[in-house]
Motif scaffolding. Sequence first.
Motif, PDB file in Angstrom:
ATOM      1  N   GLU A 140       0.833  -1.200   0.000  1.00  0.00           N
ATOM      2  CA  GLU A 140       0.000   0.000   0.000  1.00  0.00           C
ATOM      3  C   GLU A 140       0.875   1.260   0.000  1.00  0.00           C
ATOM      4  O   GLU A 140       1.939   1.311   0.618  1.00  0.00           O
ATOM      5  CB  GLU A 140      -0.911   0.002   1.232  1.00  0.00           C
ATOM      6  CG  GLU A 140      -0.170  -0.090   2.557  1.00  0.00           C
ATOM      7  CD  GLU A 140      -1.110  -0.114   3.752  1.00  0.00           C
ATOM      8  OE1 GLU A 140      -2.308   0.122   3.553  1.00  0.00           O
ATOM      9  OE2 GLU A 140      -0.637  -0.367   4.870  1.00  0.00           O
ATOM     10  N   GLY A 141       0.425   2.274  -0.738  1.00  0.00           N
ATOM     11  CA  GLY A 141       1.152   3.532  -0.835  1.00  0.00           C
ATOM     12  C   GLY A 141       2.416   3.473  -1.679  1.00  0.00           C
ATOM     13  O   GLY A 141       3.243   4.385  -1.618  1.00  0.00           O
ATOM     14  N   SER A 142       2.579   2.452  -2.487  1.00  0.00           N
ATOM     15  CA  SER A 142       3.795   2.323  -3.297  1.00  0.00           C
ATOM     16  C   SER A 142       3.537   2.808  -4.735  1.00  0.00           C
ATOM     17  O   SER A 142       2.396   2.802  -5.215  1.00  0.00           O
ATOM     18  CB  SER A 142       4.275   0.873  -3.320  1.00  0.00           C
ATOM     19  OG  SER A 142       3.298   0.032  -3.908  1.00  0.00           O
ATOM     20  N   GLN A 143       4.605   3.241  -5.387  1.00  0.00           N
ATOM     21  CA  GLN A 143       4.526   3.678  -6.779  1.00  0.00           C
ATOM     22  C   GLN A 143       4.864   2.503  -7.703  1.00  0.00           C
ATOM     23  O   GLN A 143       5.764   1.714  -7.400  1.00  0.00           O
ATOM     24  CB  GLN A 143       5.499   4.834  -7.061  1.00  0.00           C
ATOM     25  CG  GLN A 143       5.090   6.173  -6.472  1.00  0.00           C
ATOM     26  CD  GLN A 143       5.355   6.259  -4.984  1.00  0.00           C
ATOM     27  OE1 GLN A 143       6.354   5.727  -4.494  1.00  0.00           O
ATOM     28  NE2 GLN A 143       4.468   6.929  -4.260  1.00  0.00           N
ATOM     29  N   TYR A 144       4.144   2.429  -8.806  1.00  0.00           N
ATOM     30  CA  TYR A 144       4.394   1.354  -9.759  1.00  0.00           C
ATOM     31  C   TYR A 144       4.050   1.813 -11.174  1.00  0.00           C
ATOM     32  O   TYR A 144       3.323   2.798 -11.373  1.00  0.00           O
ATOM     33  CB  TYR A 144       3.584   0.104  -9.396  1.00  0.00           C
ATOM     34  CG  TYR A 144       2.100   0.231  -9.659  1.00  0.00           C
ATOM     35  CD1 TYR A 144       1.539  -0.258 -10.836  1.00  0.00           C
ATOM     36  CD2 TYR A 144       1.253   0.838  -8.737  1.00  0.00           C
ATOM     37  CE1 TYR A 144       0.179  -0.133 -11.078  1.00  0.00           C
ATOM     38  CE2 TYR A 144      -0.097   0.961  -8.968  1.00  0.00           C
ATOM     39  CZ  TYR A 144      -0.632   0.475 -10.147  1.00  0.00           C
ATOM     40  OH  TYR A 144      -1.973   0.600 -10.384  1.00  0.00           O
ATOM     41  N   GLN A 145       4.594   1.083 -12.160  1.00  0.00           N
ATOM     42  CA  GLN A 145       4.339   1.354 -13.566  1.00  0.00           C
ATOM     43  C   GLN A 145       4.194   0.034 -14.318  1.00  0.00           C
ATOM     44  O   GLN A 145       4.898  -0.935 -14.018  1.00  0.00           O
ATOM     45  CB  GLN A 145       5.484   2.157 -14.195  1.00  0.00           C
ATOM     46  CG  GLN A 145       5.615   3.580 -13.672  1.00  0.00           C
ATOM     47  CD  GLN A 145       6.836   4.276 -14.233  1.00  0.00           C
ATOM     48  OE1 GLN A 145       7.952   3.993 -13.810  1.00  0.00           O
ATOM     49  NE2 GLN A 145       6.628   5.178 -15.184  1.00  0.00           N
ATOM     50  N   LEU A 146       3.298   0.014 -15.282  1.00  0.00           N
ATOM     51  CA  LEU A 146       3.147  -1.147 -16.154  1.00  0.00           C
ATOM     52  C   LEU A 146       4.084  -1.001 -17.347  1.00  0.00           C
ATOM     53  O   LEU A 146       4.192   0.076 -17.943  1.00  0.00           O
ATOM     54  CB  LEU A 146       1.700  -1.284 -16.630  1.00  0.00           C
ATOM     55  CG  LEU A 146       0.662  -1.658 -15.564  1.00  0.00           C
ATOM     56  CD1 LEU A 146      -0.721  -1.731 -16.194  1.00  0.00           C
ATOM     57  CD2 LEU A 146       1.015  -2.978 -14.891  1.00  0.00           C
ATOM     58  N   LYS A 147       4.754  -2.078 -17.693  1.00  0.00           N
ATOM     59  CA  LYS A 147       5.697  -2.082 -18.808  1.00  0.00           C
ATOM     60  C   LYS A 147       5.199  -3.049 -19.879  1.00  0.00           C
ATOM     61  O   LYS A 147       4.916  -4.222 -19.594  1.00  0.00           O
ATOM     62  CB  LYS A 147       7.090  -2.513 -18.315  1.00  0.00           C
ATOM     63  CG  LYS A 147       8.156  -2.563 -19.397  1.00  0.00           C
ATOM     64  CD  LYS A 147       9.492  -3.002 -18.808  1.00  0.00           C
ATOM     65  CE  LYS A 147      10.565  -3.119 -19.870  1.00  0.00           C
ATOM     66  NZ  LYS A 147      11.877  -3.544 -19.294  1.00  0.00           N
TER      67      LYS A 147
END
Length: 236
Positions: A140-147
């Motif tokens: 929770e509260g983490s940054q992420y990106q789809l590649k």
Amino acid sequence: MESGKRAEAGPSACVSEKQEREQREVNEKPLAVEVCDDHEEEEEEEDDDDDKEVGATTLTGFVPGPLLSLKEQIEKDKDDDSLRRWKEKLLGCVEGDLNGMEPEVKFHSMGIISNDLEEVSHPLPLDSNREGLVLFTLKEGSQYQLKLTFSVLHNIVSGLTYSNTVWKAGLKVDQNKGMLGTFAPQREPYVHILDEETTPSGVLARGIYSANLKFEDDDRRCHMELKYAFEIKKSS
């Protein structure tokens, strides 16, 4: 006496005739203006009708050019060495994949990039027994990106967009849309990383989410629709 009477009547008669003449002129002037205005309105209406007819003729007479494959477009300029080399550089000399008319986007993999875990990648398309299952877990509260890794075949794909809709317990909680761009066929696959997102925080935010990722071009042609799931856990 009679001549005197006639003399006296003379000026009044002249005045009466003058007044009648002036009155006639006053009455005639508005009529002349109205006639002129009516004539101008008729001319404007005729001009509008002419414009409409010209516009209709222009639209009716418009004939779009034929849809050509990239291979046909390359062959049209095969005598121009500089233009041919430029197209080969742009397309990566993939003439063998340019026979089709409609563009095709083939997705190879989808990965997740996060500051809390190593990059995780899954080949596409997913196995039927894995579709809808949890592909990755985030804090929770983490940054992420789809590649995403994909290839374009046959023709240029224009205005490729994506939409990612997320549900939790059957309720839609998030939806993101974005533009990937326009892509031409090339030998090497494209690698595109979507905008960074942040997972929600709190007790209610934890749990399993289902999502639907969809890709369309500007012709509303769907190139992929992927159903997947992910989980958000408590930050340790």
